[in-house]
Motif scaffolding. Sequence first.
Motif, mmCIF file in Angstrom:
data_model
loop_
_atom_site.group_PDB
_atom_site.id
_atom_site.type_symbol
_atom_site.label_atom_id
_atom_site.label_comp_id
_atom_site.label_asym_id
_atom_site.label_seq_id
_atom_site.Cartn_x
_atom_site.Cartn_y
_atom_site.Cartn_z
ATOM 1 N N GLU A 127 2.775 -4.382 -5.660
ATOM 2 C CA GLU A 127 3.929 -3.791 -4.967
ATOM 3 C C GLU A 127 3.741 -3.842 -3.456
ATOM 4 O OE1 GLU A 127 4.074 0.087 -6.934
ATOM 5 O OE2 GLU A 127 6.120 -0.412 -7.566
ATOM 6 N N ARG A 128 2.537 -3.488 -3.007
ATOM 7 C CA ARG A 128 2.288 -3.468 -1.566
ATOM 8 C C ARG A 128 2.263 -4.874 -0.977
ATOM 9 N NH1 ARG A 128 -2.514 -1.944 -0.744
ATOM 10 N NH2 ARG A 128 -3.234 -1.371 -2.825
ATOM 11 N N MET A 129 1.673 -5.826 -1.702
ATOM 12 C CA MET A 129 1.642 -7.197 -1.201
ATOM 13 C C MET A 129 3.035 -7.836 -1.229
ATOM 14 S SD MET A 129 -1.310 -7.782 -0.071
ATOM 15 C CE MET A 129 -1.160 -6.051 0.417
ATOM 16 N N ALA A 130 3.843 -7.472 -2.235
ATOM 17 C CA ALA A 130 5.212 -7.995 -2.288
ATOM 18 C C ALA A 130 5.998 -7.541 -1.067
ATOM 19 C CB ALA A 130 5.898 -7.539 -3.572
ATOM 20 N N THR A 131 5.823 -6.280 -0.684
ATOM 21 C CA THR A 131 6.498 -5.771 0.508
ATOM 22 C C THR A 131 5.992 -6.467 1.764
ATOM 23 O OG1 THR A 131 6.842 -3.595 -0.506
ATOM 24 C CG2 THR A 131 6.936 -3.715 1.899
ATOM 25 N N ALA A 132 4.652 -6.554 1.890
ATOM 26 C CA ALA A 132 4.068 -7.164 3.091
ATOM 27 C C ALA A 132 4.481 -8.624 3.228
ATOM 28 C CB ALA A 132 2.546 -7.040 3.051
ATOM 29 N N TRP A 133 4.310 -9.396 2.133
ATOM 30 C CA TRP A 133 4.640 -10.818 2.205
ATOM 31 C C TRP A 133 6.137 -11.052 2.291
ATOM 32 C CZ3 TRP A 133 1.890 -14.774 3.578
ATOM 33 C CH2 TRP A 133 0.516 -14.761 3.421
ATOM 34 N N ALA A 146 4.186 -6.834 9.880
ATOM 35 C CA ALA A 146 3.982 -6.971 8.444
ATOM 36 C C ALA A 146 2.550 -7.378 8.121
ATOM 37 C CB ALA A 146 4.962 -7.993 7.868
ATOM 38 N N ALA A 147 1.933 -8.159 9.007
ATOM 39 C CA ALA A 147 0.575 -8.656 8.774
ATOM 40 C C ALA A 147 -0.486 -7.576 8.968
ATOM 41 C CB ALA A 147 0.284 -9.835 9.700
ATOM 42 N N THR A 148 -0.155 -6.529 9.660
ATOM 43 C CA THR A 148 -1.160 -5.506 9.996
ATOM 44 C C THR A 148 -0.835 -4.119 9.447
ATOM 45 O OG1 THR A 148 -0.010 -5.102 12.114
ATOM 46 C CG2 THR A 148 -1.819 -6.693 12.120
ATOM 47 N N HIS A 149 0.373 -3.952 8.877
ATOM 48 C CA HIS A 149 0.801 -2.611 8.461
ATOM 49 C C HIS A 149 -0.014 -2.090 7.287
ATOM 50 C CE1 HIS A 149 3.411 0.818 7.919
ATOM 51 N NE2 HIS A 149 3.606 0.489 6.650
ATOM 52 N N ASP A 150 -0.276 -2.939 6.299
ATOM 53 C CA ASP A 150 -1.011 -2.509 5.106
ATOM 54 C C ASP A 150 -2.469 -2.926 5.217
ATOM 55 O OD1 ASP A 150 -2.037 -2.604 2.237
ATOM 56 O OD2 ASP A 150 -0.041 -1.729 1.952
ATOM 57 N N ASP A 151 -3.369 -2.012 4.895
ATOM 58 C CA ASP A 151 -4.797 -2.315 5.003
ATOM 59 C C ASP A 151 -5.216 -3.474 4.124
ATOM 60 O OD1 ASP A 151 -5.115 -0.290 6.836
ATOM 61 O OD2 ASP A 151 -5.773 1.199 5.364
#
Length: 419
Positions: A138-144, A188-193
Amino acid sequence: MFDRISELSNKSLSNGETPSADELDGGPLASLLGEGETLQHVVAGNGGLDHTTNGRSTSIEPSGGHTAYMVVTDRRVYFVLGDDPETAEVTFPHAEITSAEFNSGLLNATILVKIADGSVRFTPKDADQGATVTDYIERMATAWGEFDAALTDARRTIEEIEQRLASGEETSRLVQGARSYISNAHHAATHDDDAPTERMTELIEPVETQLDQLCVAIDTEQIESLLAEARQAKIEGDHETAFETLARAHSTIADGRKAVTDGGVLEAINELGSTYDELVQMTFEDATAACHRGQSTDDPADAVDAWREARQRYRAALSADWDGEASVSAEALEFQLAWVTQRLIDAHIDYGDALEAEGEEIDDSDEATDRYERAKRQLTRARELASQHTYATAPVSTERLDDIEEKIELGAWQWGGAE
């Protein structure tokens, strides 16, 4: 070395760790993963896959006692069958995933991964691992998803900038838009750890470089245009336009030097910078030359013209907010302007005195009146200039101007009597 996907799954289940890319070299996933792609989770399934595409469902079952696996990387989700697959049955890039749902029932748990036109339902053997993997997806889908959308918008905008440049159209609004899209991609590249920041940044860099080079190309054309405009204004004696455009050229050159990464483009900007320096030097040298003419001439009319020209140039520079370019500060310009203005006032008075003296020597009343009128204009201008500048003085009394006015009136009366 891991020869079987089950070994990866068991390792992941046992201690929460996944092997490095080096450990996978030549292993069972080597043919699946793309360059730079990093394995994050391997989940063993309990049964097969339910794959839906455009509303049509297909059940994909492993054969011969094999197991279905969900292989999750930092870029994609793969669904594979068996321990040594050559290809994936289904592959979903994170950027295309619209949702990932984890449902835990009494008998088993399921993971439902959806894209715009399809989905895969997968039953993990380990429910806890399934919940962890679903959260990651879910988190990677949002980030990517946000990253790809921003970078796609940036590329599309850059293409439009290139088209507009080719046709000579305005591009500043589009440049601002492209910068904004690139900024969104960085966010988007830095928001999620867990986001693959390094990989995402590598994808941003060529787009950002392309935009920077376009901006420099825009700046280069603008600099050339500004220098040409300044040169023409200088020829035409439009000092205000000359200094305004030179000041704008200076800022554009400075901005271009900061943004450029291409050596050839930087060289072009530096050459334009040299042209700018020469033009600025010539412009100020013209002002200095006018001062020298004012000091050296014995003709009072030429002195007025020279000091007026010098004053116009220094006033134009100050009006253009000139401060520091070519090592000429606003403070120095203000000091020079005050000095030149006083010299111009003195020149007006000297010229007025000379014209009045000529009028005294002329017998023809018409010619004498002309000299008196011109003398009055010179002296009046001297007083006007002095009133406009704090430290300037003009020793021209009202009585003297009245005396010249009487001479003008007397000449006009005599000329009328002659008629």
